[in-house]
Structures are given as C-alpha cells and as structure tokens.
Design a protein around this motif. Structure first.
Motif, PDB file in Angstrom:
ATOM      1  N   THR A  67       0.826  -1.202   0.000  1.00  0.00           N
ATOM      2  CA  THR A  67       0.000   0.000   0.000  1.00  0.00           C
ATOM      3  C   THR A  67       0.864   1.257   0.000  1.00  0.00           C
ATOM      4  OG1 THR A  67      -1.873  -1.054   1.131  1.00  0.00           O
ATOM      5  CG2 THR A  67      -1.690   1.344   1.325  1.00  0.00           C
ATOM      6  N   MET A  68       1.862   1.288   0.867  1.00  0.00           N
ATOM      7  CA  MET A  68       2.714   2.473   0.975  1.00  0.00           C
ATOM      8  C   MET A  68       3.631   2.625  -0.236  1.00  0.00           C
ATOM      9  SD  MET A  68       1.847   4.252   3.501  1.00  0.00           S
ATOM     10  CE  MET A  68       3.250   5.372   3.554  1.00  0.00           C
ATOM     11  N   LEU A  69       4.134   1.520  -0.767  1.00  0.00           N
ATOM     12  CA  LEU A  69       4.982   1.611  -1.957  1.00  0.00           C
ATOM     13  C   LEU A  69       4.214   2.222  -3.122  1.00  0.00           C
ATOM     14  CD1 LEU A  69       6.920  -1.806  -1.884  1.00  0.00           C
ATOM     15  CD2 LEU A  69       7.840   0.486  -1.440  1.00  0.00           C
ATOM     16  N   ALA A  80       4.253   5.111  -6.821  1.00  0.00           N
ATOM     17  CA  ALA A  80       3.544   4.810  -8.068  1.00  0.00           C
ATOM     18  C   ALA A  80       2.760   6.021  -8.550  1.00  0.00           C
ATOM     19  CB  ALA A  80       2.616   3.616  -7.872  1.00  0.00           C
ATOM     20  N   SER A  81       2.263   5.936  -9.778  1.00  0.00           N
ATOM     21  CA  SER A  81       1.490   7.034 -10.358  1.00  0.00           C
ATOM     22  C   SER A  81       0.064   7.080  -9.815  1.00  0.00           C
ATOM     23  CB  SER A  81       1.459   6.899 -11.884  1.00  0.00           C
ATOM     24  OG  SER A  81       0.886   5.660 -12.265  1.00  0.00           O
ATOM     25  N   TYR A  82      -0.450   5.957  -9.313  1.00  0.00           N
ATOM     26  CA  TYR A  82      -1.796   5.918  -8.748  1.00  0.00           C
ATOM     27  C   TYR A  82      -1.718   6.244  -7.262  1.00  0.00           C
ATOM     28  CZ  TYR A  82      -6.471   4.124  -7.625  1.00  0.00           C
ATOM     29  OH  TYR A  82      -7.758   4.005  -7.204  1.00  0.00           O
ATOM     30  N   PRO A  83      -2.493   7.211  -6.769  1.00  0.00           N
ATOM     31  CA  PRO A  83      -2.339   7.659  -5.381  1.00  0.00           C
ATOM     32  C   PRO A  83      -2.789   6.668  -4.326  1.00  0.00           C
ATOM     33  CG  PRO A  83      -4.191   8.776  -6.426  1.00  0.00           C
ATOM     34  CD  PRO A  83      -3.472   8.021  -7.507  1.00  0.00           C
ATOM     35  N   GLU A  84      -3.637   5.703  -4.662  1.00  0.00           N
ATOM     36  CA  GLU A  84      -4.133   4.740  -3.677  1.00  0.00           C
ATOM     37  C   GLU A  84      -3.665   3.338  -4.027  1.00  0.00           C
ATOM     38  OE1 GLU A  84      -4.680   3.657  -0.901  1.00  0.00           O
ATOM     39  OE2 GLU A  84      -6.668   4.425  -0.391  1.00  0.00           O
ATOM     40  N   GLY A  85      -3.271   2.574  -3.011  1.00  0.00           N
ATOM     41  CA  GLY A  85      -2.733   1.248  -3.278  1.00  0.00           C
ATOM     42  C   GLY A  85      -3.353   0.131  -2.488  1.00  0.00           C
ATOM     43  N   VAL A  86      -4.403   0.390  -1.701  1.00  0.00           N
ATOM     44  CA  VAL A  86      -4.962  -0.623  -0.808  1.00  0.00           C
ATOM     45  C   VAL A  86      -5.508  -1.826  -1.577  1.00  0.00           C
ATOM     46  CG1 VAL A  86      -6.766  -1.111   0.885  1.00  0.00           C
ATOM     47  CG2 VAL A  86      -5.465   1.017   1.035  1.00  0.00           C
ATOM     48  N   SER A  87      -6.349  -1.582  -2.584  1.00  0.00           N
ATOM     49  CA  SER A  87      -6.956  -2.695  -3.329  1.00  0.00           C
ATOM     50  C   SER A  87      -5.902  -3.520  -4.058  1.00  0.00           C
ATOM     51  CB  SER A  87      -7.984  -2.151  -4.329  1.00  0.00           C
ATOM     52  OG  SER A  87      -9.076  -1.561  -3.662  1.00  0.00           O
ATOM     53  N   PHE A  88      -4.935  -2.847  -4.686  1.00  0.00           N
ATOM     54  CA  PHE A  88      -3.875  -3.565  -5.388  1.00  0.00           C
ATOM     55  C   PHE A  88      -3.052  -4.386  -4.407  1.00  0.00           C
ATOM     56  CE2 PHE A  88      -4.844  -0.022  -8.210  1.00  0.00           C
ATOM     57  CZ  PHE A  88      -4.908  -0.652  -9.447  1.00  0.00           C
TER      58      PHE A  88
END
Length: 339
Positions: free
Chosen positions: A290-292, A297-305
């Motif tokens: 999530t933090m990486l 990354a270019s996408y601001p949210e990472g929880v779902s990924f």
C-alpha cells in the motif's frame, strides 16, 4: 444388524462440532458493522450513495441467483455472501459511479471471481476488491471522479455531469498529495477531517472513525482476528512515519481505504492465511505494498492492489507457515524418515 445401522450412516467432512454461528450470521454481522460507514457516506454524498449501494447489493444477489438457477445448483443467496459483496463493492466506489458500470462490476465480482471458481470458499481473491481493480482499469475516469462531500469547501471544486445532473467534484486527499509536491503541505484536508469523514472519496471509506467502530465491533464479536488489521495498520503507520513524521503516519492511516481494507477486505476468511504467523506476514505485506504504491507509483491509492497481490500469495504463505509449525520428520542417514 450392522447393515441396518450402516444404511443410515452419513459420513461428512470434518469438523463435526455444532456451533450456533453459521455463514449467514457471520455475513450479517459484517454487514451490520459496515452500517456506520455507510451512514456517513449517505450523509456526506446524499441519496445517490444509498441508491448505488442498493443497486450493487441487488445486482450481486441477482447474479448469484441466476447463476445457480442456470447451473442447477442449490440456491446460496440466503447465506448473504453475495449481499455483502455488493455492499463492499459499493463502498469501494465513488457515489457518482454510473449504475451500469456498477452492475458490470457486480457481474465481475460474483460470476467471474466467485462462481466460476466454485462459489463461496473457492475463490482465490476477494471478489469486491478484484472487481474494484477491474473497474478502475476499465473505467478509470468514472472511478476517479470524486463528488464533494456536503461539508467540504467548494473553493477548489469543478462542475461535472453525473447521470445528467450537474455535481461538484474535487480531488481526494491522496489525489492532492499525488498531484502536488509530494508533501502534506499540498493537502487541504486536515487529519481530523479525514478521521471524521469531512472529505471526498469512495462513499464507504471517507470516515476512518466509522470504519474503526465497525472493525472493533467485529473483533469484539470474534468475527475477525485482530492480527491482520493491527499488522496492516502498524506497517502503514511506521512507513508513514518514516516518510513524513507523525503527521504523515496519521495521514496515511486515516486517508483513503486503509481502514476499510484492513478491517473488512483483508480479513476475508477465504482469501487470507489461516495460521497466526501467516496473518502477520499477510498484514505486513498489505501495508508495505500500500505504501509503496502511494509514495512511488502514479496511482495515489494502493490498498486494493496490495490486498489483491497478497491474496495471490496466500497459498505460498500458508505452505511456508505450515512447514514451520508442522515440520516434516528429519531423514536419517539411510534416507528413511523417523518413525
């Protein structure tokens, strides 16, 4: 005499312990725990948030009913798993999402991710999380159009059409961070706003407080283990502290979908590890990815990924942890195992 009794003997898989708790009660309790967050979403974004939620729940239940009917399988809509999938999917979407796109997402969640893999208990990844990732990739514009909450300042908003009706939209806190200078100075929301829900975002993730109340309720009812939420949140907090001090740590805990993901998505029985050590690894992995994604990354949210990626790794995590807890007998010099 023996044949008389054997004819009535029914052999089933273990466990054989009778418990008052069943799938329906578990799913219903999770849905109940989501009500505070849903109430905040409806208050902030209006009646459309409620309508979108109803559409998703009805669509998911309808798709499961039709699939079982066509495949001549026993009906499973009564276990509430499809209803919970619809509720979670709606809460992972902006309230402005067109209903047609939401229904496509429900089809992906229930039919593709769940039923085609064998139904409840057989899916490899979380249906709602996977459907959200699919919709983000397929319908990026609609999935990143964030209506303004009723208490958000309109000074930086823009007017767009939502189902033919003009509505105000604005960037989320994570969006402001990603498109700004990369520091909290570019975010117009305070951590208190994010904690209470006075911000834009997916309709079910804006209030960290409401989600925390629901998550603690599930832990209190022993529906979920606290291991995954605690390790998930602790990892995000530590990495956020390294990135931006105490304010950064709190920001990344209360912003976006961390609370929703940690308590309601990462803890899915089917797609999370079974042993305590595995849950720790899973939670840390979710927080790390999530933090990486958020920071680099270019996408601001990472929880779902992050949750989707860790879902894929669960079989390997389980195998590793089972090997540590139940090691195979050491081989003797002759090559045979100990007896």
């Amino acid at each position: 005499m023996a044949n008389k009794y054997h004819s009535n003997l029914v052999v089933s898989a273990s466990p054989h312990m009778v418990s008052p708790t069943d799938t329906t009660k578990i799913m219903g309790t999770v849905m109940l725990a989501l009500m505070p967050a849903l109430a905040v979403g409806i208050y902030q974004f209006g009646i459309r948030a409620l309508i979108l939620t109803v559409v998703c729940v009805v669509a998911c239940v309808g798709f499961e009913y039709l699939f079982n009917l066509i495949m001549k399988r026993p009906q499973t809509v009564g276990d509430l798993s499809a209803a919970l999938t619809g509720l979670l999917l709606a809460m992972n979407c902006p309230s402005s999402l067109p209903y047609g796109i939401a229904i496509v997402g429900c089809f992906a969640a229930v039919i593709v991710v769940k039923q085609l893999f064998g139904g409840l208990g057989q899916n490899l990844v979380n249906p709602a999380v996977t459907a959200r990732v699919f919709m983000f990739i397929a319908f990026a514009t609609e999935m990143t159009t964030w209506p303004v909450s009723r208490v958000t300042s309109l000074s930086q908003d823009s007017m767009v059409a939502v189902d033919g009706v003009d509505a105000m939209t604005a960037a989320t806190a994570l969006g402001q961070l990603g498109h700004g200078d990369g520091t909290l100075g570019s975010v117009t929301y305070s951590n208190l706003d994010l904690f209470l829900g006075n911000c834009g975002g997916c309709l079910g993730e804006v209030s960290a407080l409401a989600l925390l109340i629901g998550g603690l309720f599930l832990i209190w009812r022993k529906i979920i283990s606290p291991i995954i939420p605690l390790t998930f949140l602790a990892t995000v907090f530590v990495l956020g502290f390294i990135w931006g001090g105490l304010d950064g740590a709190i920001f990344h805990i209360v912003a976006g979908g961390v609370m929703l993901g940690a308590f309601f998505c990462a803890t899915d029985y089917v797609t999370s590890p079974t042993l305590p050590m595995g849950k720790v690894i899973f939670g840390i992995g979710c927080g790390l990815f999530t933090m990486l994604i958020r920071v680099f990354a270019s996408y601001p949210e990472g929880v779902s990924f992050a949750i989707l990626l860790m879902n894929i790794l669960v079989p390997f995590i389980d195998n590793f942890c089972e090997g540590k807890k139940f090691p195979l007998p050491k081989k003797e010099k002759g090559g045979k195992g100990n007896e």
